[in-house]
Design a protein around this motif. Structure first.
Motif, PDB file in Angstrom:
ATOM      1  N   VAL A   3     -16.452   8.106  41.221  1.00 56.54           N
ATOM      2  CA  VAL A   3     -15.356   8.747  41.945  1.00 56.54           C
ATOM      3  C   VAL A   3     -15.106  10.131  41.358  1.00 56.54           C
ATOM      4  O   VAL A   3     -14.954  10.284  40.141  1.00 56.54           O
ATOM      5  CB  VAL A   3     -14.074   7.909  41.870  1.00 56.54           C
ATOM      6  CG1 VAL A   3     -12.911   8.643  42.541  1.00 56.54           C
ATOM      7  CG2 VAL A   3     -14.291   6.536  42.524  1.00 56.54           C
ATOM      8  N   LEU A   4     -15.088  11.140  42.212  1.00 54.38           N
ATOM      9  CA  LEU A   4     -14.753  12.499  41.795  1.00 54.38           C
ATOM     10  C   LEU A   4     -13.239  12.642  41.909  1.00 54.38           C
ATOM     11  O   LEU A   4     -12.694  12.672  43.019  1.00 54.38           O
ATOM     12  CB  LEU A   4     -15.446  13.528  42.689  1.00 54.38           C
ATOM     13  CG  LEU A   4     -15.189  14.996  42.329  1.00 54.38           C
ATOM     14  CD1 LEU A   4     -15.853  15.348  40.999  1.00 54.38           C
ATOM     15  CD2 LEU A   4     -15.695  15.915  43.443  1.00 54.38           C
ATOM     16  N   PRO A   5     -12.514  12.706  40.786  1.00 54.53           N
ATOM     17  CA  PRO A   5     -11.050  12.715  40.847  1.00 54.53           C
ATOM     18  C   PRO A   5     -10.497  14.040  41.351  1.00 54.53           C
ATOM     19  O   PRO A   5     -11.151  15.087  41.259  1.00 54.53           O
ATOM     20  CB  PRO A   5     -10.657  12.474  39.384  1.00 54.53           C
ATOM     21  CG  PRO A   5     -11.779  13.050  38.597  1.00 54.53           C
ATOM     22  CD  PRO A   5     -13.022  12.774  39.400  1.00 54.53           C
ATOM     23  N   PHE A   6      -9.290  13.987  41.878  1.00 52.11           N
ATOM     24  CA  PHE A   6      -8.626  15.208  42.332  1.00 52.11           C
ATOM     25  C   PHE A   6      -8.554  16.231  41.207  1.00 52.11           C
ATOM     26  O   PHE A   6      -8.638  17.442  41.438  1.00 52.11           O
ATOM     27  CB  PHE A   6      -7.212  14.884  42.824  1.00 52.11           C
ATOM     28  CG  PHE A   6      -7.176  14.073  44.091  1.00 52.11           C
ATOM     29  CD1 PHE A   6      -8.001  14.387  45.162  1.00 52.11           C
ATOM     30  CD2 PHE A   6      -6.305  12.998  44.226  1.00 52.11           C
ATOM     31  CE1 PHE A   6      -7.960  13.653  46.336  1.00 52.11           C
ATOM     32  CE2 PHE A   6      -6.255  12.257  45.392  1.00 52.11           C
ATOM     33  CZ  PHE A   6      -7.086  12.579  46.445  1.00 52.11           C
TER      34      PHE A   6
ATOM     35  N   LEU B 192     -10.981   2.010  38.904  1.00 49.70           N
ATOM     36  CA  LEU B 192     -10.089   2.736  39.808  1.00 49.70           C
ATOM     37  C   LEU B 192     -10.161   2.161  41.219  1.00 49.70           C
ATOM     38  O   LEU B 192      -9.147   2.031  41.911  1.00 49.70           O
ATOM     39  CB  LEU B 192     -10.449   4.226  39.819  1.00 49.70           C
ATOM     40  CG  LEU B 192      -9.552   5.145  40.656  1.00 49.70           C
ATOM     41  CD1 LEU B 192      -8.102   5.069  40.174  1.00 49.70           C
ATOM     42  CD2 LEU B 192     -10.062   6.592  40.588  1.00 49.70           C
ATOM     43  N   LEU B 193     -11.365   1.790  41.661  1.00 47.19           N
ATOM     44  CA  LEU B 193     -11.534   1.189  42.984  1.00 47.19           C
ATOM     45  C   LEU B 193     -10.783  -0.133  43.076  1.00 47.19           C
ATOM     46  O   LEU B 193     -10.094  -0.410  44.070  1.00 47.19           O
ATOM     47  CB  LEU B 193     -13.024   0.965  43.268  1.00 47.19           C
ATOM     48  CG  LEU B 193     -13.843   2.216  43.592  1.00 47.19           C
ATOM     49  CD1 LEU B 193     -15.333   1.920  43.482  1.00 47.19           C
ATOM     50  CD2 LEU B 193     -13.518   2.739  44.981  1.00 47.19           C
ATOM     51  N   ARG B 194     -10.886  -0.952  42.039  1.00 47.17           N
ATOM     52  CA  ARG B 194     -10.195  -2.241  42.061  1.00 47.17           C
ATOM     53  C   ARG B 194      -8.678  -2.052  41.993  1.00 47.17           C
ATOM     54  O   ARG B 194      -7.921  -2.783  42.648  1.00 47.17           O
ATOM     55  CB  ARG B 194     -10.683  -3.102  40.894  1.00 47.17           C
ATOM     56  CG  ARG B 194     -12.163  -3.491  41.008  1.00 47.17           C
ATOM     57  CD  ARG B 194     -12.505  -4.657  40.117  1.00 47.17           C
ATOM     58  NE  ARG B 194     -13.932  -4.932  40.070  1.00 47.17           N
ATOM     59  CZ  ARG B 194     -14.626  -5.546  41.016  1.00 47.17           C
ATOM     60  NH1 ARG B 194     -14.015  -5.932  42.119  1.00 47.17           N
ATOM     61  NH2 ARG B 194     -15.916  -5.768  40.865  1.00 47.17           N
ATOM     62  N   LYS B 195      -8.241  -1.072  41.236  1.00 50.27           N
ATOM     63  CA  LYS B 195      -6.807  -0.792  41.145  1.00 50.27           C
ATOM     64  C   LYS B 195      -6.264  -0.347  42.505  1.00 50.27           C
ATOM     65  O   LYS B 195      -5.205  -0.807  42.959  1.00 50.27           O
ATOM     66  CB  LYS B 195      -6.566   0.295  40.107  1.00 50.27           C
ATOM     67  CG  LYS B 195      -5.108   0.729  39.941  1.00 50.27           C
ATOM     68  CD  LYS B 195      -4.988   1.743  38.805  1.00 50.27           C
ATOM     69  CE  LYS B 195      -3.538   2.193  38.601  1.00 50.27           C
ATOM     70  NZ  LYS B 195      -3.055   3.025  39.718  1.00 50.27           N
TER      71      LYS B 195
ATOM     72  N   MET C 263     -24.235   7.496  44.412  1.00 47.19           N
ATOM     73  CA  MET C 263     -23.186   7.964  45.316  1.00 47.19           C
ATOM     74  C   MET C 263     -21.980   8.492  44.539  1.00 47.19           C
ATOM     75  O   MET C 263     -21.505   7.856  43.602  1.00 47.19           O
ATOM     76  CB  MET C 263     -22.763   6.788  46.204  1.00 47.19           C
ATOM     77  CG  MET C 263     -21.713   7.066  47.241  1.00 47.19           C
ATOM     78  SD  MET C 263     -21.270   5.518  48.130  1.00 47.19           S
ATOM     79  CE  MET C 263     -22.842   5.104  48.901  1.00 47.19           C
ATOM     80  N   VAL C 264     -21.499   9.672  44.926  1.00 48.14           N
ATOM     81  CA  VAL C 264     -20.245  10.200  44.408  1.00 48.14           C
ATOM     82  C   VAL C 264     -19.251  10.239  45.559  1.00 48.14           C
ATOM     83  O   VAL C 264     -19.537  10.814  46.615  1.00 48.14           O
ATOM     84  CB  VAL C 264     -20.421  11.603  43.796  1.00 48.14           C
ATOM     85  CG1 VAL C 264     -19.051  12.198  43.424  1.00 48.14           C
ATOM     86  CG2 VAL C 264     -21.319  11.547  42.560  1.00 48.14           C
TER      87      VAL C 264
ATOM     88  N   ALA D  82     -17.528  13.701  37.820  1.00 44.42           N
ATOM     89  CA  ALA D  82     -16.969  12.444  38.314  1.00 44.42           C
ATOM     90  C   ALA D  82     -16.674  11.498  37.155  1.00 44.42           C
ATOM     91  O   ALA D  82     -17.184  11.661  36.042  1.00 44.42           O
ATOM     92  CB  ALA D  82     -17.939  11.788  39.294  1.00 44.42           C
ATOM     93  N   LEU D  83     -15.850  10.506  37.409  1.00 43.64           N
ATOM     94  CA  LEU D  83     -15.585   9.468  36.423  1.00 43.64           C
ATOM     95  C   LEU D  83     -16.850   8.664  36.173  1.00 43.64           C
ATOM     96  O   LEU D  83     -17.750   8.604  37.023  1.00 43.64           O
ATOM     97  CB  LEU D  83     -14.476   8.537  36.919  1.00 43.64           C
ATOM     98  CG  LEU D  83     -13.121   9.180  37.231  1.00 43.64           C
ATOM     99  CD1 LEU D  83     -12.183   8.136  37.833  1.00 43.64           C
ATOM    100  CD2 LEU D  83     -12.510   9.807  35.984  1.00 43.64           C
ATOM    101  N   GLY D  84     -16.944   8.027  35.032  1.00 39.81           N
ATOM    102  CA  GLY D  84     -18.068   7.154  34.747  1.00 39.81           C
ATOM    103  C   GLY D  84     -18.080   5.960  35.682  1.00 39.81           C
ATOM    104  O   GLY D  84     -17.098   5.685  36.383  1.00 39.81           O
ATOM    105  N   GLU D  85     -19.161   5.213  35.664  1.00 39.16           N
ATOM    106  CA  GLU D  85     -19.289   4.093  36.597  1.00 39.16           C
ATOM    107  C   GLU D  85     -18.232   3.019  36.355  1.00 39.16           C
ATOM    108  O   GLU D  85     -17.649   2.498  37.311  1.00 39.16           O
ATOM    109  CB  GLU D  85     -20.696   3.502  36.498  1.00 39.16           C
ATOM    110  CG  GLU D  85     -21.780   4.439  37.033  1.00 39.16           C
ATOM    111  CD  GLU D  85     -23.142   3.784  37.061  1.00 39.16           C
ATOM    112  OE1 GLU D  85     -23.283   2.744  37.727  1.00 39.16           O
ATOM    113  OE2 GLU D  85     -24.056   4.304  36.416  1.00 39.16           O
ATOM    114  N   GLN D  86     -17.990   2.660  35.101  1.00 36.68           N
ATOM    115  CA  GLN D  86     -16.994   1.618  34.836  1.00 36.68           C
ATOM    116  C   GLN D  86     -15.592   2.105  35.186  1.00 36.68           C
ATOM    117  O   GLN D  86     -14.802   1.371  35.787  1.00 36.68           O
ATOM    118  CB  GLN D  86     -17.051   1.191  33.366  1.00 36.68           C
ATOM    119  CG  GLN D  86     -16.104   0.032  33.032  1.00 36.68           C
ATOM    120  CD  GLN D  86     -16.401  -1.216  33.844  1.00 36.68           C
ATOM    121  OE1 GLN D  86     -17.517  -1.722  33.841  1.00 36.68           O
ATOM    122  NE2 GLN D  86     -15.406  -1.724  34.575  1.00 36.68           N
ATOM    123  N   ALA D  87     -15.278   3.363  34.818  1.00 37.69           N
ATOM    124  CA  ALA D  87     -13.953   3.910  35.139  1.00 37.69           C
ATOM    125  C   ALA D  87     -13.763   3.997  36.647  1.00 37.69           C
ATOM    126  O   ALA D  87     -12.665   3.734  37.163  1.00 37.69           O
ATOM    127  CB  ALA D  87     -13.789   5.289  34.499  1.00 37.69           C
TER     128      ALA D  87
END
Length: 293
Positions: A208-211, A283-286, A171-172, A274-279
């Protein structure tokens, strides 16, 4: 509401019937006349129309007209019986749109889902997040109806937790998912933590696909899901790949190879930027913490 059963056997049956008819040189009209049924019945069997209840008598009659041997006939009758098998989601026919009933059947049979989303997909939603959405979409619905809709969504999530053949999810998520408030801050915080937790599963990748990535293909693709069904014992695809695209007014299913390949390339492009899985997890936790402060 559709009375369909399993989606893949229905589609396989339709293709076999169409191939047999075309090999025989007969038209839909001539087959329909021979079995004393309407043209639309034969056509809808061949196109795997989910609204059609498949009758074994019709399958036997069509096979007889088309000159199918006994083995082929029994095989097609077996597919018909599988296609008529009811599954858990048919108990919710009063609250599932017919076009989404088709999707749930495909999803249940898929081996892998590859998606790009601008809203948390149903497979990853918390109950409170889903309830907030359903309440907004159906403001006049009674609480019991909303509860049934939420129950369906939660039941679908067994696909990636079941011991036998758990589905693989790639998922992205567009970064806007992390900021657009659904419900309230508490619901958002719980939902984002849920996504981060899911991403730790071996069969559930979330990026996550960043802005900052802009529009990866130059034009917006909108959300989509690519459903793959894996290979059989002979290394052949069990079922052709399907692309599901949902919009405000309905849903579309694409199986044309050229269209499917375009969406597959789009998925690869999104994933690549998109960002890597760990990044993404960090970001989700932040973002979840920010909703709690």
């Amino acid at each position: 509401m559709s009375q369909s059963g399993s989606t893949i056997p229905r589609r396989q049956l339709g293709r076999h019937l169409r191939d047999l008819r075309q090999q025989s040189g007969l038209t839909i009209a001539s087959v329909a006349k021979a079995i004393e049924r309407g043209d639309s019945t034969v056509q809808r069997l061949e196109t795997a129309d989910p609204a059609v209840r498949i009758r074994l008598w019709d399958i036997e009659a069509i096979c007889r007209v088309l000159g199918a041997d006994e083995t082929t006939t029994e095989g097609l009758k077996g597919l018909a019986q599988q296609a008529n098998t009811k599954h858990w989601w048919h108990e919710y026919g009063d609250v599932i749109p017919e076009d989404f009933d088709v999707y749930i059947g495909l999803e249940a049979d898929a081996k892998k889902l590859t998606s790009y989303a601008e809203l948390v997909p149903g497979l990853a939603q918390t109950a409170d997040f889903a309830r907030s959405l359903f309440t907004t979409v159906h403001p006049e619905a009674r609480a019991a109806e909303i509860d049934r809709r939420v129950e369906i969504r939660m039941n679908r999530q067994v696909l990636f937790t079941r011991k036998a053949r758990p589905i693989e999810v790639d998922m992205v998520l567009d970064e806007s998912v992390l900021h657009r408030v659904i419900g309230n801050a508490k619901i958002m915080a719980a939902q984002l933590r849920r996504l981060a937790d899911l991403s730790t599963r071996d069969n559930f990748s979330i990026r996550v696909l960043p802005f900052a990535a802009g529009l990866p293909l130059g034009d917006p693709t909108g959300p989509f899901i690519v459903l793959d069904f894996g290979l059989d014992g002979n290394g052949q695809t069990v079922e052709p790949t399907v692309v599901y695209v949902e919009s405000y007014t309905g849903a579309m299913y694409f199986t044309d190879q050229r269209v499917v390949e375009r969406y597959q390339r789009a998925a690869m492009k999104h994933r690549g930027l998109a960002l890597g899985e760990q990044a993404s997890r960090d970001l989700l936790r932040k973002a979840a913490r920010e909703f709690t402060t």
